[in-house]
Scaffold this motif. Structure first.
Motif, PDB file in Angstrom:
ATOM      1  N   PHE A  29       9.537   7.850 -14.113  1.00  0.00           N
ATOM      2  CA  PHE A  29       9.029   6.907 -13.476  1.00  0.00           C
ATOM      3  C   PHE A  29       7.543   7.235 -12.737  1.00  0.00           C
ATOM      4  CE2 PHE A  29      12.212   8.455 -11.001  1.00  0.00           C
ATOM      5  CZ  PHE A  29      11.806   8.876 -10.012  1.00  0.00           C
ATOM      6  N   ASP A  30       6.971   6.274 -12.139  1.00  0.00           N
ATOM      7  CA  ASP A  30       5.856   6.786 -11.340  1.00  0.00           C
ATOM      8  C   ASP A  30       5.709   5.237 -10.485  1.00  0.00           C
ATOM      9  OD1 ASP A  30       3.336   5.062 -12.586  1.00  0.00           O
ATOM     10  OD2 ASP A  30       4.099   6.465 -14.155  1.00  0.00           O
ATOM     11  N   GLY A  31       5.053   5.406  -9.336  1.00  0.00           N
ATOM     12  CA  GLY A  31       4.970   4.301  -8.506  1.00  0.00           C
ATOM     13  C   GLY A  31       4.046   4.598  -7.301  1.00  0.00           C
ATOM     14  N   THR A  32       2.982   3.587  -7.044  1.00  0.00           N
ATOM     15  CA  THR A  32       2.188   3.752  -5.965  1.00  0.00           C
ATOM     16  C   THR A  32       2.025   2.365  -4.953  1.00  0.00           C
ATOM     17  OG1 THR A  32       0.320   2.909  -7.474  1.00  0.00           O
ATOM     18  CG2 THR A  32       0.721   5.250  -7.341  1.00  0.00           C
ATOM     19  N   PHE A  33       1.427   2.347  -3.775  1.00  0.00           N
ATOM     20  CA  PHE A  33       1.261   1.235  -3.339  1.00  0.00           C
ATOM     21  C   PHE A  33       0.090   1.590  -2.266  1.00  0.00           C
ATOM     22  CE2 PHE A  33       4.986   3.306  -1.407  1.00  0.00           C
ATOM     23  CZ  PHE A  33       4.565   3.507   0.032  1.00  0.00           C
ATOM     24  N   THR A  34      -0.472   0.881  -1.531  1.00  0.00           N
ATOM     25  CA  THR A  34      -1.547   1.107  -0.527  1.00  0.00           C
ATOM     26  C   THR A  34      -0.834   0.257   0.761  1.00  0.00           C
ATOM     27  OG1 THR A  34      -3.433   1.162  -1.952  1.00  0.00           O
ATOM     28  CG2 THR A  34      -3.928   0.510   0.370  1.00  0.00           C
ATOM     29  N   TYR A  35      -1.202   1.241   2.117  1.00  0.00           N
ATOM     30  CA  TYR A  35      -0.607   0.630   3.103  1.00  0.00           C
ATOM     31  C   TYR A  35      -1.767   0.948   4.244  1.00  0.00           C
ATOM     32  CZ  TYR A  35       2.594  -0.481   6.803  1.00  0.00           C
ATOM     33  OH  TYR A  35       3.226  -1.078   7.919  1.00  0.00           O
ATOM     34  N   ASP A  36      -1.935  -0.043   5.288  1.00  0.00           N
ATOM     35  CA  ASP A  36      -2.558   0.368   6.626  1.00  0.00           C
ATOM     36  C   ASP A  36      -1.718   0.415   7.604  1.00  0.00           C
ATOM     37  OD1 ASP A  36      -4.259  -0.076   8.912  1.00  0.00           O
ATOM     38  OD2 ASP A  36      -6.003  -0.810   7.421  1.00  0.00           O
ATOM     39  N   MET A  37      -1.663   1.657   8.394  1.00  0.00           N
ATOM     40  CA  MET A  37      -0.538   1.842   9.590  1.00  0.00           C
ATOM     41  C   MET A  37      -1.220   1.003  10.549  1.00  0.00           C
ATOM     42  SD  MET A  37       1.454   4.220   8.579  1.00  0.00           S
ATOM     43  CE  MET A  37       1.878   4.896  10.116  1.00  0.00           C
ATOM     44  N   GLU A  38      -2.334   0.745  10.879  1.00  0.00           N
ATOM     45  CA  GLU A  38      -2.616  -0.163  12.015  1.00  0.00           C
ATOM     46  C   GLU A  38      -2.419  -1.694  11.824  1.00  0.00           C
ATOM     47  OE1 GLU A  38      -6.205  -0.519  15.402  1.00  0.00           O
ATOM     48  OE2 GLU A  38      -6.654   0.410  13.255  1.00  0.00           O
ATOM     49  N   THR A  39      -2.879  -2.047  10.560  1.00  0.00           N
ATOM     50  CA  THR A  39      -2.581  -3.518  10.553  1.00  0.00           C
ATOM     51  C   THR A  39      -1.368  -3.883   9.861  1.00  0.00           C
ATOM     52  OG1 THR A  39      -3.955  -3.542   8.458  1.00  0.00           O
ATOM     53  CG2 THR A  39      -5.159  -3.706  10.268  1.00  0.00           C
ATOM     54  N   GLN A  40      -0.776  -2.777   9.493  1.00  0.00           N
ATOM     55  CA  GLN A  40       0.608  -3.037   8.505  1.00  0.00           C
ATOM     56  C   GLN A  40       0.314  -3.955   7.334  1.00  0.00           C
ATOM     57  OE1 GLN A  40       2.900  -4.425  11.929  1.00  0.00           O
ATOM     58  NE2 GLN A  40       4.014  -2.519  11.844  1.00  0.00           N
ATOM     59  N   GLU A  41      -0.738  -3.920   6.605  1.00  0.00           N
ATOM     60  CA  GLU A  41      -1.091  -4.563   5.499  1.00  0.00           C
ATOM     61  C   GLU A  41      -0.811  -3.779   4.327  1.00  0.00           C
ATOM     62  OE1 GLU A  41      -5.163  -5.430   5.731  1.00  0.00           O
ATOM     63  OE2 GLU A  41      -4.754  -7.299   6.960  1.00  0.00           O
ATOM     64  N   LEU A  42       0.193  -4.422   3.226  1.00  0.00           N
ATOM     65  CA  LEU A  42       0.527  -3.840   2.099  1.00  0.00           C
ATOM     66  C   LEU A  42      -0.258  -4.445   0.763  1.00  0.00           C
ATOM     67  CD1 LEU A  42       2.811  -1.997   0.459  1.00  0.00           C
ATOM     68  CD2 LEU A  42       4.282  -4.001   0.670  1.00  0.00           C
TER      69      LEU A  42
END
Length: 199
Positions: free
Chosen positions: A58-71
């Motif tokens: 399998f493979d998986g990715t995502f993007t996350y902003d630590m300050e704004t908590q946006e996914l």
């Protein structure tokens, strides 16, 4: 694509604990560590006991902003032929057209759509699961176990995540042994992963 929104969690609804954020926080991409990720399922067999299975590729990715908590951009792809139930005859049956039909449908995918926090370390995420050419919404309950720099080797910032959910085989047209109850319709999914920040 998962819409960018204020969330205290990521990947399948995970949550981040409160801790000091750097002033230069920005969105970062994360990837599932294949050496420290388990995607498993449990399904009833004849009412006697549940059978355990895993997907090994399998493979998986995502993007996350630590300050704004946006996914955003949550995507997981599983190679269906990598199924492992610790019995060769059963694995061959699960791979055929009665179940996963791996020759026709070599992958299944999960794409995040929305998420809702419940606490600082838990929440839910709903995404589109595509299996056997059918796409249905699936909601996962997720807990963030840890968020910190990895103490060994690569030393990358890493998120420890547990996610669980249930899907019905019949929703995806997998009708074998559903009516007679020999194989359960409900399949319980568990994901345990360490997601590493991409440098």
């Amino acid at each position: 694509m998962l819409p960018r929104q204020s969330l205290p969690f990521l990947l399948a609804g995970l949550a981040l604990p409160l801790y000091t954020l750097t002033a230069a926080a920005e969105p970062h991409q994360y990837e599932l560590d294949p050496e420290h990720t388990t995607i498993s399922f449990m399904v009833d067999h004849l009412g006697y006991a549940d059978t355990l299975g895993l997907f090994l590729e399998f493979d998986g990715t995502f993007t996350y902003d630590m300050e704004t908590q946006e996914l955003s951009d949550l995507s997981v792809t599983v190679q269906t032929a990598s199924v492992e139930s610790f019995n060769e005859a059963r694995d061959n049956h699960v791979k055929n057209a009665d179940f996963l039909n791996v020759e026709t449908y070599p992958v299944m995918t999960f794409t995040g759509v929305s998420a809702s926090p419940e606490s600082e370390t838990s929440g839910t995420v709903t995404g589109d699961l595509t299996l056997l050419g059918v796409t249905k919404p699936v909601t996962l309950d997720v807990t963030l176990n840890k968020a910190a720099d990895y103490p060994f080797g690569h030393s990358r910032f890493t998120l420890g995540i547990s996610a669980t959910g249930t899907v019905k085989r019949s929703d995806f047209g997998m009708m074998y042994a559903v009516e007679n109850g020999f194989v359960g319709d409900d399949v319980r999914i568990t994901i345990e992963t360490e997601a590493m920040r991409v440098e």
